[in-house]
Motif scaffolding. Structure first.
Motif, PDB file in Angstrom:
ATOM      1  N   PRO A  83       0.807  -1.228   0.000  1.00  0.00           N
ATOM      2  CA  PRO A  83       0.000   0.000   0.000  1.00  0.00           C
ATOM      3  C   PRO A  83       0.840   1.277   0.000  1.00  0.00           C
ATOM      4  O   PRO A  83       0.502   2.246  -0.693  1.00  0.00           O
ATOM      5  CB  PRO A  83      -0.818  -0.134   1.290  1.00  0.00           C
ATOM      6  N   LEU A  84       1.935   1.281   0.716  1.00  0.00           N
ATOM      7  CA  LEU A  84       2.814   2.443   0.724  1.00  0.00           C
ATOM      8  C   LEU A  84       3.558   2.590  -0.602  1.00  0.00           C
ATOM      9  O   LEU A  84       3.821   3.710  -1.058  1.00  0.00           O
ATOM     10  CB  LEU A  84       3.825   2.339   1.874  1.00  0.00           C
ATOM     11  N   ILE A  85       3.890   1.466  -1.223  1.00  0.00           N
ATOM     12  CA  ILE A  85       4.570   1.515  -2.515  1.00  0.00           C
ATOM     13  C   ILE A  85       3.682   2.189  -3.551  1.00  0.00           C
ATOM     14  O   ILE A  85       4.125   3.049  -4.319  1.00  0.00           O
ATOM     15  CB  ILE A  85       4.946   0.095  -2.989  1.00  0.00           C
TER      16      ILE A  85
ATOM     17  N   ALA B  34      -7.514   9.122  -1.026  1.00  0.00           N
ATOM     18  CA  ALA B  34      -8.034   9.038  -2.391  1.00  0.00           C
ATOM     19  C   ALA B  34      -8.265   7.584  -2.796  1.00  0.00           C
ATOM     20  O   ALA B  34      -9.278   7.265  -3.432  1.00  0.00           O
ATOM     21  CB  ALA B  34      -7.058   9.717  -3.350  1.00  0.00           C
ATOM     22  N   ILE B  35      -7.351   6.719  -2.455  1.00  0.00           N
ATOM     23  CA  ILE B  35      -7.511   5.300  -2.787  1.00  0.00           C
ATOM     24  C   ILE B  35      -8.723   4.714  -2.065  1.00  0.00           C
ATOM     25  O   ILE B  35      -9.527   3.979  -2.635  1.00  0.00           O
ATOM     26  CB  ILE B  35      -6.243   4.512  -2.416  1.00  0.00           C
ATOM     27  N   TRP B  36      -8.860   5.062  -0.796  1.00  0.00           N
ATOM     28  CA  TRP B  36      -9.948   4.525   0.023  1.00  0.00           C
ATOM     29  C   TRP B  36     -11.313   4.962  -0.504  1.00  0.00           C
ATOM     30  O   TRP B  36     -12.239   4.152  -0.609  1.00  0.00           O
ATOM     31  CB  TRP B  36      -9.768   4.965   1.466  1.00  0.00           C
ATOM     32  N   THR B  37     -11.451   6.246  -0.846  1.00  0.00           N
ATOM     33  CA  THR B  37     -12.744   6.781  -1.275  1.00  0.00           C
ATOM     34  C   THR B  37     -13.110   6.370  -2.701  1.00  0.00           C
ATOM     35  O   THR B  37     -14.293   6.211  -3.010  1.00  0.00           O
ATOM     36  CB  THR B  37     -12.748   8.316  -1.169  1.00  0.00           C
ATOM     37  N   LYS B  38     -12.128   6.205  -3.576  1.00  0.00           N
ATOM     38  CA  LYS B  38     -12.430   5.938  -4.980  1.00  0.00           C
ATOM     39  C   LYS B  38     -12.315   4.473  -5.369  1.00  0.00           C
ATOM     40  O   LYS B  38     -12.962   4.028  -6.323  1.00  0.00           O
ATOM     41  CB  LYS B  38     -11.516   6.773  -5.873  1.00  0.00           C
ATOM     42  N   GLU B  39     -11.483   3.719  -4.659  1.00  0.00           N
ATOM     43  CA  GLU B  39     -11.257   2.328  -5.057  1.00  0.00           C
ATOM     44  C   GLU B  39     -11.479   1.328  -3.937  1.00  0.00           C
ATOM     45  O   GLU B  39     -11.517   0.123  -4.193  1.00  0.00           O
ATOM     46  CB  GLU B  39      -9.826   2.179  -5.607  1.00  0.00           C
ATOM     47  N   GLY B  40     -11.605   1.813  -2.703  1.00  0.00           N
ATOM     48  CA  GLY B  40     -11.837   0.911  -1.587  1.00  0.00           C
ATOM     49  C   GLY B  40     -10.601   0.099  -1.230  1.00  0.00           C
ATOM     50  O   GLY B  40      -9.493   0.378  -1.695  1.00  0.00           O
ATOM     51  N   ILE B  41     -10.783  -0.916  -0.405  1.00  0.00           N
ATOM     52  CA  ILE B  41      -9.665  -1.749   0.049  1.00  0.00           C
ATOM     53  C   ILE B  41      -8.903  -2.393  -1.112  1.00  0.00           C
ATOM     54  O   ILE B  41      -7.661  -2.419  -1.097  1.00  0.00           O
ATOM     55  CB  ILE B  41     -10.169  -2.824   1.028  1.00  0.00           C
TER      56      ILE B  41
ATOM     57  N   LYS C 217      -3.906  -2.619  -5.807  1.00  0.00           N
ATOM     58  CA  LYS C 217      -3.976  -2.568  -7.259  1.00  0.00           C
ATOM     59  C   LYS C 217      -2.571  -2.663  -7.848  1.00  0.00           C
ATOM     60  O   LYS C 217      -1.688  -1.879  -7.511  1.00  0.00           O
ATOM     61  CB  LYS C 217      -4.629  -1.266  -7.710  1.00  0.00           C
ATOM     62  N   GLY C 218      -2.365  -3.626  -8.713  1.00  0.00           N
ATOM     63  CA  GLY C 218      -1.055  -3.814  -9.325  1.00  0.00           C
ATOM     64  C   GLY C 218      -0.100  -4.644  -8.486  1.00  0.00           C
ATOM     65  O   GLY C 218       1.088  -4.724  -8.808  1.00  0.00           O
ATOM     66  N   LEU C 219      -0.596  -5.277  -7.426  1.00  0.00           N
ATOM     67  CA  LEU C 219       0.274  -6.073  -6.555  1.00  0.00           C
ATOM     68  C   LEU C 219       0.947  -7.208  -7.322  1.00  0.00           C
ATOM     69  O   LEU C 219       2.143  -7.470  -7.139  1.00  0.00           O
ATOM     70  CB  LEU C 219      -0.520  -6.633  -5.376  1.00  0.00           C
ATOM     71  N   ASN C 220       0.170  -7.882  -8.181  1.00  0.00           N
ATOM     72  CA  ASN C 220       0.750  -8.987  -8.953  1.00  0.00           C
ATOM     73  C   ASN C 220       1.911  -8.512  -9.821  1.00  0.00           C
ATOM     74  O   ASN C 220       2.962  -9.162  -9.890  1.00  0.00           O
ATOM     75  CB  ASN C 220      -0.321  -9.642  -9.823  1.00  0.00           C
ATOM     76  N   ALA C 221       1.701  -7.356 -10.465  1.00  0.00           N
ATOM     77  CA  ALA C 221       2.754  -6.806 -11.314  1.00  0.00           C
ATOM     78  C   ALA C 221       3.966  -6.393 -10.479  1.00  0.00           C
ATOM     79  O   ALA C 221       5.110  -6.586 -10.889  1.00  0.00           O
ATOM     80  CB  ALA C 221       2.221  -5.601 -12.092  1.00  0.00           C
TER      81      ALA C 221
END
Length: 335
Positions: free
Chosen positions: A234-236, A273-280, A285-289
Motif C-alpha cells: 500500500p505504501l509503494i 483518495a484510494i480509500w474513497t475511490k477504489e476501496g480496500i 492494485k497492481g500487486l501482482n505486477a
C-alpha cells in the motif's frame, strides 16, 4: 582486516557495494519495460464513477504498441539506471559497513534479526536521502505519456527543488522493505551455507568463502522479496501516485482525460483518495505486477551479486595491492 594497506578504506564493504550495484544495473535494464508498465498502471487512480484507462497491466503494453511507441517503454531508463546503481552502491556499502561496525563494537560473532533490521534500516535511510531526486525523476518519466518524456534536468526543473523530494517520507518508511528482504535472505543464506560447510567439514577445501549457487540465490531472493513486497505494498502504490507526472498534458486524446485525476502529493491524501475511490482493493492494485517485477529484479540482483562477488573481491584486492605499492614508491621517491 578490510582496511589493512588501504588507507582506511573498508575494502570488503566496497566489494559488497560494487557487486550489488552491478547486479542492480543489469536487473533494472533487463526488466525495465515491465517496470514502466507497472508504474503507469499503479499511478492511475480511477474516478468516482469507476472509469479508468488501464484495466490490467497488458493494457499499458498494448497502448505502446498501438501508438507505435514501443521504445517509449524504455523512457527514463538512463535515470533509472543511475538511480539504481547509486542506490544499490550506497545501500550495500552502508549495510556491510554498519553490520561490520556492529559486530566489532558488540563483540558478537553473528548479527541477530533485530540488529539486522536496524542495520538495514539505517543503510536504507541514508540511501533514500541521497537518491530521492533521481527516484522522483524516473517515476515522472515513466508515467509521462508515451513519446513525451523529458530529460533528467528538464524533468527536475519543472518544479521546485522540494518537489524533487516528493515521496521522501514514504521512501524513508519503506526502508523497512529491504530490511525485511535482506534479513530473510541473510538468515536463509546462513542456514544453507552452514549446511554446506558441515558437508565439507571432512574435506581439505577452504570453507571461509562458501558461496550460494545461482539457483539458490535466485530462489532465496524471490522468497525474501515477495514477503517484503506484500507487507509494504500500500505504501509503494502511494509513493508512485505522489511521484507520478501530472496528467494534464499526458494525452492528445481528450476522451481519455476524464479517467485521469491529479494524484495527491501527500501520503495521507493518497491513502484517502484510494480509500474513497477504489476501496480496500485499491490498496493492492497492481500487486501482482509489483511482485513479478520486484521478485525477478531482486532475485536477478542477488544472483548476479553472489556470482560476481568473488571476482569483485579479487579485483579490489589487486587494486588495493597496486595502490599500496604505488604509495610506497611515492614515499621512497620523496624521502
Amino acid at each position: 582486516m578490510a582496511g589493512d594497506g588501504g588507507g582506511g578504506v573498508d575494502w570488503e564493504s566496497l566489494a559488497e557495494a560494487t557487486s550489488g550495484a552491478i547486479g542492480s544495473l543489469v536487473s533494472t535494464t533487463v526488466l525495465y519495460p515491465l517496470d514502466t508498465c507497472k508504474t503507469k498502471f499503479q499511478a492511475e487512480l480511477q474516478t468516482q464513477h469507476g472509469a479508468q484507462k488501464y484495466r490490467n497491466l497488458s493494457d499499458v503494453f498494448w497502448e505502446a504498441i498501438r501508438k507505435r511507441q514501443f521504445l517509449s517503454l524504455y523512457q527514463g531508463l538512463n535515470t533509472k539506471n543511475i538511480q539504481s546503481f547509486v542506490s544499490s552502491f550506497f545501500y550495500f556499502y552502508g549495510y556491510s559497513y554498519f553490520k561490520r561496525l556492529y559486530l566489532e563494537k558488540s563483540g558478537a560473532k553473528s548479527i541477530g534479526t533485530s540488529a539486522n533490521l536496524l542495520v538495514a534500516a539505517a543503510a536504507g535511510a541514508c540511501t533514500v536521502i541521497v537518491t530521492q531526486p533521481l527516484d522522483t525523476a524516473a517515476s515522472r518519466m515513466q508515467t509521462s505519456a508515451f513519446g513525451k518524456s523529458k530529460g533528467l534536468r528538464e524533468t527536475l526543473s519543472e518544479g521546485t527543488w522540494m518537489e524533487a523530494f516528493d515521496g521522501l517520507g514514504i521512501s524513508i518508511i519503506l526502508t523497512c522493505n529491504p530490511s525485511i528482504q535482506y534479513t530473510v535472505f541473510d538468515q536463509l543464506k546462513q542456514r544453507i551455507i552452514q549446511r554446506q560447510r558441515r558437508k565439507n567439514a571432512g574435506s581439505a577445501e577452504d570453507n571461509s568463502r562458501v558461496a550460494l549457487s545461482a539457483f539458490s540465490a535466485f530462489l532465496l531472493g524471490a522468497v525474501s522479496k515477495s514477503i517484503a513486497t506484500v507487507l509494504t505494498y500500500p505504501l509503494i502504490r502511494c509513493k508512485v501516485m505522489i511521484q507520478a507526472a501530472d496528467p494534464d498534458e499526458d494525452d492528445d486524446n481528450e476522451s481519455e482525460r476524464p479517467s485521469k485525476s491529479r494524484a495527491p502529493k501527500t501520503m495521507a491524501g493518497a491513502l484517502h483518495a484510494i480509500w474513497t475511490k477504489e476501496g480496500i482493493p485499491g490498496f493492492f492494485k497492481g500487486l501482482n505486477a509489483q511482485i513479478l517485477k520486484t521478485v525477478l529484479s531482486s532475485a536477478l540482483l542477488l544472483m548476479i551479486k553472489e556470482k560476481i562477488s568473488k571476482f569483485t573481491w579479487v579485483s579490489l584486492l589487486a587494486l588495493r595491492r597496486y595502490l599500496f605499492v604505488s604509495q610506497k614508491r611515492i614515499k621512497s621517491v620523496t624521502v
